[in-house]
Design a protein around this motif. Structure first.
Motif, PDB file in Angstrom:
ATOM      1  N   ALA A  66       4.342 -17.928 -35.740  1.00  0.00           N
ATOM      2  CA  ALA A  66       3.064 -18.611 -35.942  1.00  0.00           C
ATOM      3  C   ALA A  66       2.787 -18.779 -37.430  1.00  0.00           C
ATOM      4  O   ALA A  66       3.024 -17.867 -38.226  1.00  0.00           O
ATOM      5  CB  ALA A  66       1.938 -17.822 -35.296  1.00  0.00           C
ATOM      6  N   ILE A  68      -0.259 -19.441 -40.011  1.00  0.00           N
ATOM      7  CA  ILE A  68      -1.712 -19.311 -40.050  1.00  0.00           C
ATOM      8  C   ILE A  68      -2.311 -20.412 -40.938  1.00  0.00           C
ATOM      9  O   ILE A  68      -1.774 -20.737 -42.002  1.00  0.00           O
ATOM     10  CB  ILE A  68      -2.116 -17.919 -40.565  1.00  0.00           C
ATOM     11  CG1 ILE A  68      -1.536 -16.832 -39.645  1.00  0.00           C
ATOM     12  CG2 ILE A  68      -3.630 -17.787 -40.672  1.00  0.00           C
ATOM     13  CD1 ILE A  68      -1.984 -16.929 -38.206  1.00  0.00           C
ATOM     14  N   ILE A  84      -4.299 -20.597 -35.857  1.00  0.00           N
ATOM     15  CA  ILE A  84      -2.896 -21.009 -35.965  1.00  0.00           C
ATOM     16  C   ILE A  84      -2.835 -22.510 -36.223  1.00  0.00           C
ATOM     17  O   ILE A  84      -3.451 -23.294 -35.502  1.00  0.00           O
ATOM     18  CB  ILE A  84      -2.125 -20.674 -34.672  1.00  0.00           C
ATOM     19  CG1 ILE A  84      -2.138 -19.167 -34.415  1.00  0.00           C
ATOM     20  CG2 ILE A  84      -0.688 -21.186 -34.758  1.00  0.00           C
ATOM     21  CD1 ILE A  84      -1.636 -18.789 -33.029  1.00  0.00           C
ATOM     22  N   LYS A 131       0.496 -27.186 -34.090  1.00  0.00           N
ATOM     23  CA  LYS A 131       0.156 -26.546 -32.819  1.00  0.00           C
ATOM     24  C   LYS A 131      -0.283 -27.581 -31.787  1.00  0.00           C
ATOM     25  O   LYS A 131      -1.002 -28.532 -32.103  1.00  0.00           O
ATOM     26  CB  LYS A 131      -0.976 -25.542 -33.071  1.00  0.00           C
ATOM     27  CG  LYS A 131      -1.477 -24.823 -31.844  1.00  0.00           C
ATOM     28  CD  LYS A 131      -2.619 -23.865 -32.204  1.00  0.00           C
ATOM     29  CE  LYS A 131      -3.856 -24.612 -32.658  1.00  0.00           C
ATOM     30  NZ  LYS A 131      -4.975 -23.694 -32.968  1.00  0.00           N
TER      31      LYS A 131
END
Length: 217
Positions: A66, A68, A84, A131
């Protein structure tokens, strides 16, 4: 989207996050293990993994990772997911011989996190994908090839914790900032070591493919 190693903040790594890996180690986890990778451990694709002669039984680990996008601390799962901005792929290179494992020779597990902190042992792809929906990550294929041969074949469906749960957990230990990364674990159970290999490729469906040459030093 680009994220070269120079732009990464903290490299947070989680272990014990896949049920298949837990079965391999015969351990029960209430929450993941966590450690911070030193900067000298981080390399990008096509940079060389350098394996010291003093370590052995070096394993690869293909990990969804992931990226950030905003500062969070003590976040709940909703806040963690919202923080995310994308995902990339990293390789949790881990030596699993006797040294430098646990100092207690009677410990039920040989491997200690010291094996994961050696220089060049945390390759990460220098690009990430933005994402999408959380459900899109529930069953992605996870693969490792060593010198072209499949040595790990699994799926994110084997995760013992959800992605929001893991990022929330990490944020309750350390503050997370934009461009920090969190490696979310791997299926484990590789069938080949990297000790005498020439290259390793980690691939996660829809995320990317990370290839590194290997050298004994």
């Amino acid at each position: 989207m680009e994220l070269p190693k120079e732009d990464i903040g903290k490299f947070v790594a989680l272990g014990g996050t896949f049920r298949s890996h837990l079965d391999e180690k015969d351990r029960t986890y209430r929450w993941p293990d966590l450690w911070i990778v030193p900067s000298e451990g981080v390399i990008n694709e096509q940079e060389t993994i350098k394996i010291p002669e003093r370590v052995e039984k070096v394993k690869p680990g293909s990990e969804i990772t992931a990226v950030i996008g905003e500062e969070i601390y003590e976040a709940d799962e909703t806040e963690a997911w919202d923080a995310i901005k994308g995902f990339t792929i990293s390789n949790d290179v881990t030596a699993s011989g006797d040294w430098p494992g646990w100092s207690d020779p009677d410990h039920g597990m040989i491997t200690g996190v010291g094996y994961k902190l050696l220089p060049t042992f945390s390759p990460i792809f220098s690009e990430y994908v933005e994402k999408s929906e959380e459900a899109d990550y529930n069953n992605l294929s996870v693969e490792v090839r060593v010198d072209g041969d499949i040595t790990v074949s699994g799926s994110t469906a084997q995760m013992a914790f959800s992605i929001p749960e893991m990022v929330s957990f990490a944020s309750n230990i350390c503050e997370l900032h934009e461009n920090d990364v969190i490696a979310l674990g791997d299926p484990g159970n590789p069938t080949n070591f990297l000790d005498n290999a020439d290259s390793v490729t980690c691939k996660i469906e829809g995320i990317g493919e990370l290839t590194n040459p290997i050298e004994r030093v």
